[in-house]
Design an enzyme around this catalytic site. Structure first.
Site, PDB file in Angstrom:
ATOM      1  N   HIS A  25      41.225  48.478  45.173  1.00 60.44           N
ATOM      2  CA  HIS A  25      42.313  47.813  44.765  1.00 60.44           C
ATOM      3  C   HIS A  25      43.185  47.520  45.959  1.00 60.44           C
ATOM      4  O   HIS A  25      44.556  47.201  45.755  1.00 60.44           O
ATOM      5  CB  HIS A  25      43.193  49.123  44.109  1.00 60.44           C
ATOM      6  CG  HIS A  25      42.683  49.525  42.979  1.00 60.44           C
ATOM      7  ND1 HIS A  25      43.426  50.475  42.260  1.00 60.44           N
ATOM      8  CD2 HIS A  25      41.687  49.115  42.323  1.00 60.44           C
ATOM      9  CE1 HIS A  25      42.567  50.787  41.094  1.00 60.44           C
ATOM     10  NE2 HIS A  25      41.215  50.041  41.334  1.00 60.44           N
ATOM     11  N   GLU A  41      40.753  48.278  31.601  1.00 67.82           N
ATOM     12  CA  GLU A  41      40.427  49.729  31.952  1.00 67.82           C
ATOM     13  C   GLU A  41      41.438  50.339  33.027  1.00 67.82           C
ATOM     14  O   GLU A  41      41.553  51.607  32.984  1.00 67.82           O
ATOM     15  CB  GLU A  41      38.961  49.370  32.750  1.00 67.82           C
ATOM     16  CG  GLU A  41      38.065  50.651  33.197  1.00 67.82           C
ATOM     17  CD  GLU A  41      38.596  51.142  34.496  1.00 67.82           C
ATOM     18  OE1 GLU A  41      38.121  52.373  34.639  1.00 67.82           O
ATOM     19  OE2 GLU A  41      39.393  50.623  35.342  1.00 67.82           O
ATOM     20  N   GLU A  42      41.855  49.282  33.972  1.00 68.61           N
ATOM     21  CA  GLU A  42      42.791  49.780  34.849  1.00 68.61           C
ATOM     22  C   GLU A  42      44.119  50.516  34.434  1.00 68.61           C
ATOM     23  O   GLU A  42      44.781  51.134  35.130  1.00 68.61           O
ATOM     24  CB  GLU A  42      43.279  48.676  35.819  1.00 68.61           C
ATOM     25  CG  GLU A  42      42.009  48.023  36.746  1.00 68.61           C
ATOM     26  CD  GLU A  42      41.289  48.715  37.499  1.00 68.61           C
ATOM     27  OE1 GLU A  42      41.680  49.795  37.914  1.00 68.61           O
ATOM     28  OE2 GLU A  42      40.120  48.461  38.073  1.00 68.61           O
ATOM     29  N   ASP A  85      30.643  50.402  37.066  1.00 65.75           N
ATOM     30  CA  ASP A  85      31.817  50.219  37.745  1.00 65.75           C
ATOM     31  C   ASP A  85      31.692  50.455  39.450  1.00 65.75           C
ATOM     32  O   ASP A  85      30.614  50.499  39.805  1.00 65.75           O
ATOM     33  CB  ASP A  85      32.722  51.447  37.023  1.00 65.75           C
ATOM     34  CG  ASP A  85      34.160  50.578  37.227  1.00 65.75           C
ATOM     35  OD1 ASP A  85      34.720  50.151  38.032  1.00 65.75           O
ATOM     36  OD2 ASP A  85      35.098  51.112  36.352  1.00 65.75           O
ATOM     37  N   ASP A 130      36.091  45.160  42.081  1.00 64.51           N
ATOM     38  CA  ASP A 130      36.095  46.326  41.300  1.00 64.51           C
ATOM     39  C   ASP A 130      36.921  45.705  39.913  1.00 64.51           C
ATOM     40  O   ASP A 130      37.997  45.463  39.865  1.00 64.51           O
ATOM     41  CB  ASP A 130      37.215  47.359  41.545  1.00 64.51           C
ATOM     42  CG  ASP A 130      37.668  48.285  40.465  1.00 64.51           C
ATOM     43  OD1 ASP A 130      37.191  48.348  39.534  1.00 64.51           O
ATOM     44  OD2 ASP A 130      38.371  49.181  40.638  1.00 64.51           O
ATOM     45  N   HIS A 181      33.864  46.286  33.395  1.00 65.85           N
ATOM     46  CA  HIS A 181      35.354  45.938  32.762  1.00 65.85           C
ATOM     47  C   HIS A 181      35.703  44.658  33.540  1.00 65.85           C
ATOM     48  O   HIS A 181      35.496  44.409  34.739  1.00 65.85           O
ATOM     49  CB  HIS A 181      36.538  46.946  33.017  1.00 65.85           C
ATOM     50  CG  HIS A 181      36.805  47.474  34.652  1.00 65.85           C
ATOM     51  ND1 HIS A 181      37.707  46.691  35.011  1.00 65.85           N
ATOM     52  CD2 HIS A 181      36.357  48.402  35.266  1.00 65.85           C
ATOM     53  CE1 HIS A 181      37.778  47.379  36.142  1.00 65.85           C
ATOM     54  NE2 HIS A 181      36.989  48.278  36.068  1.00 65.85           N
TER      55      HIS A 181
END
Lengths: 353, 336
Positions: free
Chosen positions: B306, B197-198, B220, B168, B67
């Site tokens: 994140h 995606e998130e 991922d 990510d 992603h």
């Protein structure tokens, strides 16, 4: 020579509940499913998710498809790592209540099946006996050193809970994974009954995978079959000593026929009318939101599938001593067969009424 | 044994520093397009913003998915003193947001903060963004309600690790780019650089429906369990690429995970197992598409997901590139 329903139900439930079928690893059940369904149907096949389809053709030439769905998976555990002392640590698969795990016997499905027990060493110096033990404090002891354990078990291997299936009094049965091997047994009784009564439409009984982790097998199998109508068969909480008035369903008083927005009103009406016409016991269960069953995802498939839900009353859900009445299983199977035999020529009438 | 190989990490720097919160992946898509256009048959951007790159082959269709989007915030209100209030886009914990720098697509930088005596709970209302504006009007010249920002975090590297924001899943994009430019495969390869995606694996869902592949492989990131207190032998940095076994959105078919491990072992590619019970990935909606798409996944271990300061190991990147290449150039799992 067809077996009496009660005998079929008892044999089937013993056969299926004795086998491991943790979500995602239901392929281990296939031989038993084949043994159960093959004598009852015209065709049996699986797909790449390991949903298993048992097909019984109807007599009409313009027949449509009735899908039955009962999930084959059970909750279980997965190995995450093996520590330096040889203890095996794990994660839950599906809705595990930590309190039900302590000191259970398990099978670790490593490079071969290994017996194990879920261990926990209480801290003798503290008096925290009133606190329940959390999953991350437990580990599986297979009686090996770390090196031996590592050679036989790796992260990602599946662990299933062991428990012998017990016949209690009055056709009551207790064991692991009766959620939802009881539902699969209902489909077997139904298909057996359909061997002696005529039915127009094709019936495809699906044992769906991965219900406990998110209704996943039902999603793909419904998409594949695109049935005209569907009935999901699962279990529901039956009254227990502590249930007070929150649970209205009783063990042994017949299957619960669900009503609510997740259920097509005509499907509910036809199922209850069928039970009344055939003098079969039933209870009505009202569910205001989505049911936590395959019926949820089936209803929303494609253009929307008219869906019904039959539930076997069960005590002690998601433990290894789940308890059901074989009488409920048999009457549910009969009800389902009679319902199928009485369906209108054109099933589209159901969605339009 | 696969070693630390040298890759053009300046491309990874570019990818990670690009602005790409969910729904705004265009900058990332442009960088990818520039770097693959000489190697592929077609490049399509679909309605959701997925970038779909096809490298044609005669055999089965394989969909490889990583992603492009990263977590971020969206401005919901600008007060009269020029402070901004926001909602999160993707999985961000409020307690981790204090003193984070965020950056908007026009380069405006803000600091997330709270009043000194405020305690932070689940709701972000007590946090504000300070962009240094004197009043509402000045703030609105730089930022509007509805604008998104991402957590800033420079690209840094040493011999063994890379530190940056948005690894990510730009690390997945980087691996896919390397493979696109080097691989010769008999299979019909669809590289999907997915959007959103998130916020719930949305782009992958529609792409999977359109492509209807015979096999999908996700690349991922995953949690690295090697922080000071958590010293167990689960997943750790520079210990190999992780093969997905389970996350909240999928239980990978044992046939597929075993196939991946077998190929890795045969080529001496270091690998570990990804087993997590929190967090889903693109693999969730993909494997449930239509009648079910066989799906597996590779994951690069990351510390501090994140956070803006994500750390990945270079050995794991090498292993990821090697294993993806091996998987799509040898026999597939059902052919063995």
């Amino acid at each position: 020579m067809t077996k009496p329903h009660l005998q079929l139900a008892q044999e089937t439930i013993h056969l299926l509940a004795g086998k491991p079928g943790v979500s995602g690893y239901e392929y281990k059940l296939f031989p038993s499913l084949e043994q159960t369904f093959k004598p009852l149907v015209d065709d049996i096949y699986t797909d790449n998710m390991h949903n298993c389809y048992a097909v019984k053709n109807g007599y009409a030439s313009n027949n449509q498809t009735v899908m039955l769905a009962a999930h084959s998976d059970e909750i279980g555990l997965m190995v995450t790592h093996i520590d330096s002392k040889g203890f095996i640590h794990f994660s839950p698969i599906g809705g595990i209540d930590d309190r039900t795990l302590l000191y259970q016997e398990v099978t670790v499905h490593g490079s071969r099946d290994l017996p194990g027990i879920i261990s926990f060493q209480p801290d003798q110096t503290k008096s925290d006996k009133k606190k329940s033990v959390k999953l991350h404090q437990m580990a599986i002891d297979i009686g090996h050193s770390s090196e031996e354990a590592q050679s036989l078990v790796k992260p990602g291997d599946i662990v299933s809970i062991n428990r012998a299936t017990l016949d209690l009094l009055d056709q009551t049965i207790a064991g692991k994974s009766l959620d939802n091997r009881a539902g699969i047994t209902v489909m077997a009784v139904c298909l057996s009954e359909l061997n002696s009564i005529k039915h127009k439409h094709n019936v495809i009984a699906v044992t769906t995978v991965q219900e406990e982790v998110g209704l996943r097998g039902a999603q793909t199998s419904t998409e594949k079959l695109n049935p005209t109508i569907a009935v999901a068969i699962d279990v529901t909480h039956a009254q227990t000593i502590d249930a007070k008035n929150q649970v209205s369903i009783h063990l042994g008083k017949g299957p619960a026929i669900t009503i609510g927005p997740n259920i097509h009103p005509t499907m509910h009406a036809l199922l209850t009318a069928c039970a009344q016409d055939n003098n079969l016991p039933y209870q009505v269960q009202a569910v205001a939101g989505p049911t936590g069953t395959d019926a949820r995802i089936i209803q929303l498939s494609s253009f929307g599938i008219p869906t019904g839900l039959l539930s076997i009353p069960l005590r002690y859900m998601h433990t290894s001593v789940e308890t059901v009445s074989l009488k409920d299983v048999v009457s549910c199977g009969k009800l389902l067969a009679r319902f199928i035999a009485a369906l209108p020529d054109d099933l589209e009438d159901i969605s339009c009424s | 044994m696969s070693m630390n190989r040298d890759f053009d990490y300046s491309l990874l720097a570019k990818l990670t520093q690009a602005f790409g919160p969910s729904g705004n992946e265009q900058q990332v898509a442009e960088i990818i397009t520039d770097n693959v256009k000489d190697y592929v048959e077609s490049i399509v951007t679909d309605t959701m913003g997925n970038l779909i790159v096809r490298k044609k082959g005669n055999e089965q269709k394989i969909m490889i998915v990583c992603h492009m989007d990263e977590v971020g915030i969206i401005v919901t209100h600008i007060n009269k003193n020029g402070f901004l209030y926001y909602a999160t886009v993707g999985g961000l914990k409020n307690t981790d947001m204090i003193s984070k720098r965020v950056i908007f697509s026009n380069g405006t930088v803000g600091i997330i903060h709270k009043e000194k005596d405020e305690t932070i709970d689940k709701k972000p209302e007590k946090l504000y963004i300070d962009i240094g504006a004197a009043n509402e009007q000045e703030a609105k010249e730089l930022v509007r309600v509805g604008d998104m920002a991402v957590i800033s975090g420079d690209f840094l590297e040493n011999d063994s690790v890379i530190i940056s924001k948005a690894l990510d899943d730009r690390i997945g994009c980087f691996i896919a780019l390397e493979v696109i430019r080097t691989v010769t495969s008999p299979y019909d390869l669809y590289f999907v650089f997915s959007a959103q995606e998130e916020v719930g694996a949305r782009g992958a869902k529609t792409a999977a429906y359109a492509i209807e592949a015979d096999l999908a492989i996700i690349i991922d990131t995953t949690f690295s369990y090697d922080t000071p207190k958590v010293q167990n032998n689960r997943v750790s940095l520079n210990n190999g690429v992780a093969i997905k076994v389970m996350d909240k959105s999928i239980v990978v078919s044992p046939a597929i995970k075993n196939w991946m491990a077998k190929i890795a072992a045969a080529s001496d590619i270091p690998h570990q197992w990804e087993i997590i019970t929190a967090g889903g990935t693109d693999s969730g909606p993909i494997h449930l598409t239509k009648g079910g798409i066989p799906t597996g996944g590779l994951a690069i271990p990351v510390r501090y997901l994140h956070s803006g300061n994500e750390i990945v190991g270079k050995k794991d990147i090498t292993a990821g590139i090697d294993l993806l290449t091996a998987l799509i150039t040898t026999h597939l799992y059902f052919e063995s």
